[in-house]
Design an enzyme around this catalytic site. Structure first.
Site, short mmCIF file in Angstrom:
data_model
loop_
_atom_site.label_atom_id
_atom_site.label_comp_id
_atom_site.label_asym_id
_atom_site.label_seq_id
_atom_site.Cartn_x
_atom_site.Cartn_y
_atom_site.Cartn_z
N TYR A 59 50.46 28.12 121.16
CA TYR A 59 51.87 28.68 120.85
C TYR A 59 52.39 28.60 119.34
CZ TYR A 59 53.23 23.50 120.93
OH TYR A 59 53.39 22.04 120.74
N GLU A 60 53.59 29.18 119.33
CA GLU A 60 54.07 29.65 118.15
C GLU A 60 53.23 30.48 117.42
OE1 GLU A 60 56.92 28.86 117.67
OE2 GLU A 60 57.25 26.97 118.92
N GLY A 61 52.46 31.73 118.51
CA GLY A 61 51.45 32.40 117.60
C GLY A 61 50.21 32.11 117.79
N ARG A 64 55.99 26.80 112.67
CA ARG A 64 54.55 27.09 112.57
C ARG A 64 54.00 25.74 111.74
NH1 ARG A 64 54.07 33.35 112.43
NH2 ARG A 64 54.15 33.64 114.81
#
Lengths: 598, 598
Positions: free
Chosen positions: A441-443, A297
């Protein structure tokens, strides 16, 4: 006409000197070696590598994309193999890695500074080593000694790459829904069966082996988020002596056709009884995966910066050269038929908005990486705890705010080009299209905002938030000592007051109705980002004054830094009251709308 | 999984009834015929056409793009010829055209309402008839009777299409720089020579002839913006009897590869001594061209709405079906393994932001078109003047604000899809990529902001602005009469105060330093848009209350309208003080930055 890139070396070194302060931590492993001279030398070479070797592959990578062949193999665009080979051979991925696995053991921030250059130069390319870095980190923290010895040396060098396999067609944020199964083979290994989607760098021709980290459920595990385990599933099985064995039962089923990062192979991965090995304990897979996710993140936040930076550089170059119209105050260049569009305040506004964001975001990613490094390396538990409190709190802010704004500023920089910005030839469209994935992406960024408001804010009784506010208060108090920064200090204090008022509102209202937290989460995250950026800009302004007071040779550069700080305070901080008003609006109207009335 | 589209018929009719009020102008030509029943019938059929005939070509158009062949001819994607033929045969482009040229003579707003549907269904496709409409309007206003008779019937029906040729490689906003030459042939015609770029619909296989309107300079004209003339340059010369003659000396030199609207042929057009005829007077070309441009700018604003609308519809459908995670307040659907993501306030925020924008923008484009129509058709000079004052002022606001926000909301709707939004298959990426051009063409949005602040605001001694403020004041006064709208009235009044304070600041400061106007122009335009949207939302709220009071059958629909109004007031209007602060920041910091320090 194709886009160009020049690594912002001087600005990186400015942040390293004044905000990161490696020398204050010379007692920590690897820090004493990281002298200013060495860091400068490394980044100078890294800049050359990113500019000269990697950047030339960016546009062609976007045009060609990756190709999947009938046998499930995937080839990367022209030039990627050569650039990747050069990256591995020069050891660029080993800068901050553990010497035990072949790393150079430098502070994490040195590697991170280089990664910004690599990402600006070609984000799709940077994701092959980037995912490897995350996968190796998970093995390092949760894997057995034998697993570390087997995988980490070659993943550290980049000879092998890695991936993260979380998402399935019906299952993204809510991992409890995942269906991939891991059945014990009786010999300590597991048979992994299932379909994973959106697997970045999932299959390619850059490395001899690909080490997939896969989330799956074991037979007796509960069918919820608590039943998830993490497995190493290599493309080729690895023999005891480290040589490659049989091809594993896994394959890239197809490649996604995407808006951007087209040169990264985003794969549907089919696991058909593939052989895998448990990482760490059964049903503790999410914990290990989140080690990767948190590192990732910060990295994604930096990708937001990287796209805004290269878009900005090209917009500045275009604006200087584009001769069109006249200054509002009369011809700036009467001898020519028109002035450069740099005379227009509105063009400068778009450029300075981006510049102020980029430099603030650079400070944030490097200073934030330093905190993440201190979590593991600081000498005392107290220091480790303090660093963890801050970076846990700020990770969602870095991921979401930097990617939202990175996209917005890349879009504005594209706007500077007029119609030429819309034509692929100039490269500006690619920066916007590539930047778009970072918000997802990545949350997804909405999930980040909920992580901040729903979890991080109250974690440990609000200890992280108190530590953050104390840090900001210290910077403001410092600014108040110098009449040249008093106004900025007061403006930041007003912004902090909005943040504190909003926090109080959430405390008083969201406990009774958690939807109020959800409704205000994104605005709260942006409000917090204003405070973080404001704090960093105050520190940078102070540093610029110090350099000027000390008679720095390149006074113009520091004066530009002060003007950029001023611009951020004039044009970004005034958004705080609007954000606070949106938070206080709560969730009543949002939730009152019947689903069928949308 | 491909995107779908349903024309927002009910909302269009609501705006027609309550904000446009065709029946109040039944005395004007064509208005009496446009009864509510007829308008509804037409739009119902138009909706079916857009949904069933045009929308199926949208994604394939994006995938295939146009193809230029070695002979300079261009073919459009699969299905375009058939869809275009159906459009022409059904007479869809003739709704609001002059009966003298084969039009149906209905009020402009009827045609405009249909165009929204056509644009949502396929923007690239809609630009073939769209540019024709603009070109025909210029001929209608500035052309000779012979020219009108020769070109307008077939351009009205759509058998022939039209283009606008302004831009050259070195010359966009600043048309004074253009180099295309027009040399008299001695027979009343001119030989046109030059290169034009970014010519939308410049060459294609949809129509028998293409009527290019080209800006060029005659031999003795000053080499400035004052020396520009407008020419008709048809692809095929037209014989006296209306049949097609020789191929003209012009060709599509290449097609641009663009971020979006890929199915529209964006051409480099080479004129190599092509035969052209002067439209109107020599050196008065810009005036005629701006007739087209102003119509086109309203249309581009509507394109911003159209992309946001289709993106919104698909995001709502996805959010309802996507089962993932749980409501913050506990499981909404305990029987299932997860809830639909419609339970999340942050998802609803993104959707309602878009919905409130779309419905406000629809009201603005239709009401605005009505004003533009009144400029030509109103019975008295006073009414014509009043309409002109308002729509001249608001044209840049409509063009820039609707396209900036249309892109932002399309992006947010893409965000609702998570990773699936980034994959081309779902169509969300196309909406964002298509929406991006609207901020650029027909005058980049920064140029619109300068048109508003630097020209429109002070035009006729500020008469337009005074008329606009009086209009808003009337709506507020009306809202204050009903306790159900008092709060909204007060909030709008506060927003108007910010606008008036900002106007005053500009008057006091920008005269001495015009750069202050440039520096605040974009923020000023957005602030004005908040007032416009606020005014329209107040009127719509009032109308919804009236319908409910009258016992409307579909009460749920009107209650949703009221909630959407409330949402706009809660979440958009609070931005006003931030915009005002940015205006007051002025240009000093922006202009102080040396060019080389960017």
């Amino acid at each position: 006409m194709p886009a160009s890139y020049k690594a912002p070396l001087k600005d990186t070194l400015f942040v390293m000197k004044h905000l990161v302060g490696l020398e204050r931590h010379a007692n920590l492993p690897g820090f004493a070696e990281a002298t200013p001279d060495l860091v400068q030398q490394i980044l100078e070479e890294g800049a050359k590598f990113a500019e000269g070797v990697v950047h030339p592959t960016n546009q062609i990578g976007d045009q060609q994309g990756c190709t999947r062949h009938a046998d499930g193999s995937v080839t990367t665009p022209d030039g990627f193999k050569e650039a990747y080979k050069a990256l591995v051979e020069a050891g660029w991925m080993t800068l901050s890695a553990d010497p035990q696995w072949g790393g150079q053991g430098l502070p994490a921030v040195v590697g991170t500074a280089f990664i910004e250059y690599l990402t600006s130069a070609n984000q799709a390319f940077s994701m092959y080593p980037g995912l490897t870095h995350g996968a190796a980190a998970a093995i390092e923290v949760a894997g057995s000694e034998a697993q570390k010895a087997m995988y980490l040396p070659k993943m550290t060098s980049g000879e092998w790459t890695g991936t993260m396999n979380l998402t399935e067609p019906h299952c993204g944020t809510d991992l409890g829904l995942l269906r991939t199964r891991a059945v014990p083979n009786g010999d300590g290994s597991y048979a992994i069966t299932g379909t994973k989607i959106f697997i970045s760098s999932g299959e390619h021709d850059l490395a001899d082996n690909i080490i997939h980290l896969v989330l799956a459920k074991t037979p007796d595990a509960p069918d919820t988020v608590k039943g998830i385990s993490l497995f190493i599933v290599p493309k080729y099985l690895v023999n005891e002596d480290g040589s490659l064995g049989a091809r594993n039962r896994l394959q890239c089923g197809s490649l996604e056709h995407k808006m951007g990062i087209r040169a990264n192979a985003t794969c549907v991965m089919n696991y058909d009884g593939a052989t895998g090995w448990l990482v760490g304990e059964e049903m503790k897979g999410l914990k290990a995966m989140f080690i990767m996710m948190n590192i990732a993140r910060l990295g994604v936040g930096q990708q937001g910066l990287a796209q805004s930076e290269i878009a900005y550089q090209n917009a500045v170059a275009y604006a200087k050269e584009r001769i069109q119209g006249r200054a509002l105050t009369g011809p700036a260049n009467p001898a020519a038929k028109a002035d450069s569009i740099m005379v227009h305040p509105d063009v400068r506004r778009m450029l300075l908005d981006a510049k102020a964001f980029n430099e603030g975001a650079r400070a944030l990613t490097l200073w934030g990486t330093m905190q993440a490094d201190l979590v593991h390396k600081a000498a005392t538990e107290e220091e480790r705890q303090a660093a963890d409190d801050i970076i846990s709190l700020l990770t969602p802010v870095i991921k979401a705010h930097l990617t939202d704004k990175g996209y917005a500023h890349a879009t504005n920089c594209q706007q500077v080009f007029g119609g030429h910005g819309y034509v692929e030839e100039w490269g500006m469209s690619q920066f916007v299209r590539d930047a778009r994935i970072n918000m997802i992406y990545e949350g997804a960024n909405g999930v980040q905002a909920m992580d901040l408001v729903g979890r991080k804010l109250a974690q440990n009784g609000g200890r992280g938030m108190r530590a953050f506010l104390a840090l900001v208060a210290g910077v403001i108090a410092d600014a108040m000592q110098d009449e040249r920064t008093v106004d900025m200090g007061a403006a930041l204090e007003a912004t902090v007051n909005e943040l504190q008022g909003s926090t109080l509102w959430l405390m008083q209202n969201a406990l009774a109705n958690p939807n109020h937290a959800g409704a205000g989460a994104t605005a709260y995250l942006d409000l917090m980002a204003l405070v973080v950026f404001g704090m960093l800009w105050l520190q940078m302004a102070k540093a610029a004054h110090e350099e000027l007071d000390a008679g720095a040779g390149d006074a113009g550069w520091y004066r530009a830094k002060l003007l950029t700080a001023k611009h951020y305070f004039e044009r970004a901080l005034p958004e705080a009251p609007a954000l606070a008003a949106k938070i206080r609006a709560g969730s009543d109207t949002l939730m009152a709308m019947p689903v069928d009335a949308f």
